[in-house]
Scaffold this active site. Sequence first.
Site, short mmCIF file in Angstrom:
data_model
loop_
_atom_site.label_atom_id
_atom_site.label_comp_id
_atom_site.label_asym_id
_atom_site.label_seq_id
_atom_site.Cartn_x
_atom_site.Cartn_y
_atom_site.Cartn_z
N GLU A 285 34.94 -74.14 62.07
CA GLU A 285 34.58 -73.84 63.47
C GLU A 285 34.94 -75.02 64.38
O GLU A 285 35.25 -74.84 65.55
CB GLU A 285 33.09 -73.51 63.56
CG GLU A 285 32.73 -72.79 64.86
CD GLU A 285 31.32 -72.19 64.86
OE1 GLU A 285 30.74 -71.99 63.79
OE2 GLU A 285 30.81 -71.93 65.97
N HIS B 178 36.79 -70.88 35.49
CA HIS B 178 37.12 -69.66 34.77
C HIS B 178 37.59 -68.58 35.72
O HIS B 178 37.53 -67.40 35.41
CB HIS B 178 35.91 -69.20 33.95
CG HIS B 178 35.50 -70.24 32.95
ND1 HIS B 178 35.97 -70.27 31.66
CD2 HIS B 178 34.71 -71.34 33.09
CE1 HIS B 178 35.47 -71.32 31.04
NE2 HIS B 178 34.71 -72.00 31.89
N LYS C 281 31.15 -63.05 70.28
CA LYS C 281 29.80 -62.88 70.84
C LYS C 281 29.89 -62.07 72.14
O LYS C 281 29.11 -61.14 72.37
CB LYS C 281 29.16 -64.24 71.14
CG LYS C 281 28.65 -65.02 69.94
CD LYS C 281 27.82 -66.23 70.40
CE LYS C 281 27.24 -67.02 69.22
NZ LYS C 281 26.38 -68.15 69.60
O1 PA5 Z 1 28.07 -74.25 65.43
C1 PA5 Z 1 27.87 -73.43 66.29
O2 PA5 Z 1 27.87 -73.70 67.49
C2 PA5 Z 1 27.57 -71.99 65.92
O3 PA5 Z 1 27.79 -71.74 64.58
C3 PA5 Z 1 26.14 -71.65 66.29
O4 PA5 Z 1 25.28 -72.45 65.55
C4 PA5 Z 1 25.84 -70.17 66.02
O5 PA5 Z 1 26.74 -69.36 66.68
C5 PA5 Z 1 24.41 -69.83 66.46
O6 PA5 Z 1 24.25 -70.18 67.80
P1 PA5 Z 1 22.82 -70.36 68.42
O7 PA5 Z 1 22.13 -71.47 67.73
O8 PA5 Z 1 23.05 -70.64 69.87
O9 PA5 Z 1 22.09 -69.06 68.23
#
Ligand code: PA5
Length: 478
Positions: free
Chosen positions: A304, A333, A447
């Site tokens: 990410e 394996h 989202k």
């Molecule tokens: O690293 C990130 O920004 C994302 O993976 C968020 O943690 C995830 O989308 C959840 O977002 P939020 O904590 O705003 O609900």
Amino acid sequence: MTIDYREKIWCEKNKIHLDFNYVMQEFIGPEQGLFEEDFKSLDTKINHAIEQIKNKHAEKKLEWMNLPYNQESVVEEILNHAEYVQKNFESVVIFGIGGSALGPIALQQAINHPLYNELSKEKRKYPKFYVADNIDPERLVYLLDVVDIEKTLFIIISKSGSTSETMSQFMIIKNLLDEKNKELAKKNIVCITDETKGNLIKIAKREGYKTFYVPNGVGGRFSELCPVGLLPAVICGIDIKKLLAGAEFMDKNFSDEPKNNIATKFALINYLAMQKKQKNICVMMPYADSLKYIADWFAQIWSESLGKAVDNDGNLINIGQTPVKSLGVTDQHSQVQLYNEGPFDKIIVFLEVEKYRKNIFVPKTFEDIDGISFLGGISHEDLIHAELKATEFALAKSKHMNMKIILPEINEFVIGELFFALELATALMGEFLNINAFDQPGVEEGKNATYAIFNKPGYENKKHELENMLVKRQDYFV
Ligand code: PA5
């Protein structure tokens, strides 16, 4: 006896290391391996990346780097609240996803008993622990079969306070609690969110829920060392001061020797592996069940943060190294066949544990049977170490790049070091690649499309875009 986690000898004994012999050409040949000159040629780039990290930190753009230092009062508040939770609840359920779930899962699995929830109450001592990150409709329904919601603390974690998965779970549980008793939600819900922004904080204030904050400038996947990770950990008996001391130790290593520490080397090797040797896949393969979810957590932070379409100058680059989760020895394996004989497109990162917390010996049961008698008298620790060594050897022999992070043992300090090292490595890799490691436009796109599908006000254009794109052809359907 209380241990001083800042004491020099203790820290050195618990220091994690990186063995990168088998990424070098002396071992895997000039075609696949790296040369010392490759590292030297990047000197200016390394200096620049380190300077950028230091400057951004000073400009308060990397607030996650302060987490080992600036949370004393928060930690005390968490410890106090955890004591109350331990006394008053049978279970804890986290509602959160991505960065709001993977850290807590990884830490719990690393430190606590692998069958924690199945232990008797006397042995477990602390509440049972569940994380409901996915909204597979079956999951929550089944979870509600095993927890008594009146005796369960629900920790709602969302930095943005708007994520559909988490908010929908929160709404379901709030309703179920209200149906039991209107006063229950106030007692059984805790929120961890941004202090000022988003709907969750608004609701928490209005309803009077206990709240902890994700500090400003700490993004989801960099939030494990703030209340997001700390609160659930303490409730389940994990020593968070020791965890933070490990992170602090790693930060000091980085400050003391910015070029010669595990985080910088890890980022640099992966950068060279990608740019010079086309290794666009990074496999993380812990040789410990307890570290399986560290690989999961790493997969998120690495993908990410570093999978990006454009660089900092606006050029379209579509870059990123794909993280793959693997488990030693189990995947010897299965996936290891591919790693050994398949394309030269990956670097394998092993996580080795020098001393396991438990061990078991194989008895000399079949001394008369040649093929297996060698197993008699050895321990599983001997066997797993030997198998890791054998896998490293086989990969190096077939000229497949691999390196190893060595953990002296598994404890909170060591896991704190590991989290912080990989967070730093991610930030440094972002600098090497000249990208923003702290945004996630690709995740936001999904989202936003979800909001559009459900007609959330403000997403009309997205809805239009989505509807036009989703007209599928029947002849591509069988
Ligand atoms: O690293 C990130 O920004 C994302 O993976 C968020 O943690 C995830 O989308 C959840 O977002 P939020 O904590 O705003 O609900």
